[in-house]
Design an enzyme around this catalytic site. Structure first.
Site, PDB file in Angstrom:
ATOM      1  N   LYS A  40       0.913  -1.146   0.034  1.00  0.00           N
ATOM      2  CA  LYS A  40      -0.086   0.091   0.134  1.00  0.00           C
ATOM      3  C   LYS A  40       0.883   1.349   0.009  1.00  0.00           C
ATOM      4  O   LYS A  40       0.510   2.128  -0.696  1.00  0.00           O
ATOM      5  CB  LYS A  40      -0.918   0.061   1.300  1.00  0.00           C
ATOM      6  CG  LYS A  40      -1.918  -1.361   0.866  1.00  0.00           C
ATOM      7  CD  LYS A  40      -2.825  -1.279   2.099  1.00  0.00           C
ATOM      8  CE  LYS A  40      -3.628  -2.564   2.079  1.00  0.00           C
ATOM      9  NZ  LYS A  40      -4.408  -3.034   0.851  1.00  0.00           N
ATOM     10  N   ASP A 236      -5.292   2.731  -3.212  1.00  0.00           N
ATOM     11  CA  ASP A 236      -4.107   3.263  -2.915  1.00  0.00           C
ATOM     12  C   ASP A 236      -3.895   4.277  -4.095  1.00  0.00           C
ATOM     13  O   ASP A 236      -3.460   5.571  -3.746  1.00  0.00           O
ATOM     14  CB  ASP A 236      -2.765   2.337  -3.530  1.00  0.00           C
ATOM     15  CG  ASP A 236      -2.893   1.128  -2.420  1.00  0.00           C
ATOM     16  OD1 ASP A 236      -3.549   1.460  -1.209  1.00  0.00           O
ATOM     17  OD2 ASP A 236      -2.426   0.112  -2.785  1.00  0.00           O
TER      18      ASP A 236
HETATM   19  O1  RIB Z   1      -3.922  -2.237  -1.771  1.00  0.00           O
HETATM   20  C1  RIB Z   1      -3.112  -3.202  -2.547  1.00  0.00           C
HETATM   21  C2  RIB Z   1      -1.938  -3.858  -1.768  1.00  0.00           C
HETATM   22  O2  RIB Z   1      -2.276  -4.578  -1.128  1.00  0.00           O
HETATM   23  C3  RIB Z   1      -1.118  -4.934  -2.996  1.00  0.00           C
HETATM   24  O3  RIB Z   1      -0.228  -4.274  -3.627  1.00  0.00           O
HETATM   25  C4  RIB Z   1      -0.719  -5.582  -1.878  1.00  0.00           C
HETATM   26  O4  RIB Z   1       0.788  -5.650  -1.935  1.00  0.00           O
HETATM   27  C5  RIB Z   1      -1.154  -5.405  -0.356  1.00  0.00           C
HETATM   28  O5  RIB Z   1      -0.511  -4.643   0.494  1.00  0.00           O
END
Ligand code: RIB
Length: 286
Positions: A40, A236
């Site tokens: 994230k 994200d």
């Molecule tokens: O939010 C997506 C992310 O959650 C992925 O990239 C994975 O690594 C987890 O951390």
């Protein structure tokens, strides 16, 4: 433009697509195995930087090829990586992702992400000022995250916490958070845990957009109707794009949140986590 300081995770995403999840004790066949720099923290930092933000990262990786690849991905996307540590004897963070009809199920081994110390935080924030933004999530050790939130607030920075994956251990540090950005499930858990006294709350609602609530106003914004290919990292992208907008003028407006929602909508039309977030030109012309 303010700078964005991200304390966050770096995970190598190991992805397999399948039409359903295996049952207990069952083996099924999937397809299209791939790896993608994720986590994230890394996803949010890259999302903000690709849009044009000035992003600094604090994190940790193992001394392995995944660690090198993830640092390279951040650097290639313009993120300052001078505060990423290489740690001996521990693996870089790994996310095993099952992609099932565009949605994901994720199992994490956070590995090196849990090795951030308070003195790492002190070094990282030593150049930060009250005009800067601090952004974090919940994939690193909570003592470091909590300490960093408190320190960032003392400096006078604007603090954003994306409480993912949800964990109530962070509850005692919420008083240092200006903007709290859970998804619906995370919001449900935190509101059960007690009264949420947050100045600015942004609940992301997937394909339904987002809801904003402050002491003075509340409103909703929609997501774009798109063909969903992969939702991994959509939240994200929303957080990174929102931080980018804040770095321009510190105003939490519907325009800023709609921009973040649009960036997230674009990201779900593409495969992958960090690689799916859009550039500024892409958001403006979409
Ligand atoms: O939010 C997506 C992310 O959650 C992925 O990239 C994975 O690594 C987890 O951390």
């Amino acid at each position: 433009m303010s700078r964005i300081f991200v304390l966050g995770s770096l995970n190598m995403d190991l992805v397999i697509e399948s039409s359903r999840a295996p049952l207990e004790g069952e083996t099924i066949t999937g397809k299209n195995f791939r790896t993608c720099p994720g986590g994230k923290g890394l996803n949010q930092a890259i999302a903000a930087s690709k849009l044009g933000a000035d992003v600094y990262f604090l994190g940790a990786v193992g001394k392995d090829s995944f660690g090198k690849e993830m640092k390279e991905a951040l650097k290639k996307n313009g993120v300052n990586i001078s505060n990423i540590k290489d740690i001996e004897g521990v693996s870089s963070g790994i996310a095993v992702i099952q992609l099932i009809n565009g949605d994901n199920r994720i199992t994490l081994d956070l590995g090196a992400n849990l090795k951030i110390t308070k003195s790492d935080v002190d070094n990282f924030l030593s150049i930060a000022t009250k005009n800067d933004i601090f952004l974090t999530q919940l994939e690193c050790n909570f003592d470091a995250i909590g300490y960093a939130l408190e320190k960032a607030k003392k400096i006078g920075m604007t603090t954003i916490l994306n409480p993912a994956p949800a964990n109530l251990e962070i509850f005692k540090y919420l008083r240092f958070v200006d903007i709290f950005t859970p998804n619906e499930t995370e919001y449900a858990l935190f509101s059960e845990g007690g009264m949420l006294d947050i100045n600015y709350l942004v609940i992301t609602l997937g394909g339904d957009g987002y809801k904003f609530v402050s002491k003075n106003e509340s409103f909703k914004g929609s997501a774009m109707k798109v063909k969903v290919v992969d939702t991994t990292g959509a939240g994200d992208t929303f957080n990174g794009a929102f931080a980018y907008e804040l770095s321009l003028n510190h105003e939490i407006t519907k325009k800023a949140l709609d921009f973040a929602s649009k960036a997230a909508s674009i990201s779900v039309t593409r495969l992958g986590s960090s690689v799916s977030s859009p550039t500024l030109e892409e958001v403006l012309k979409y």
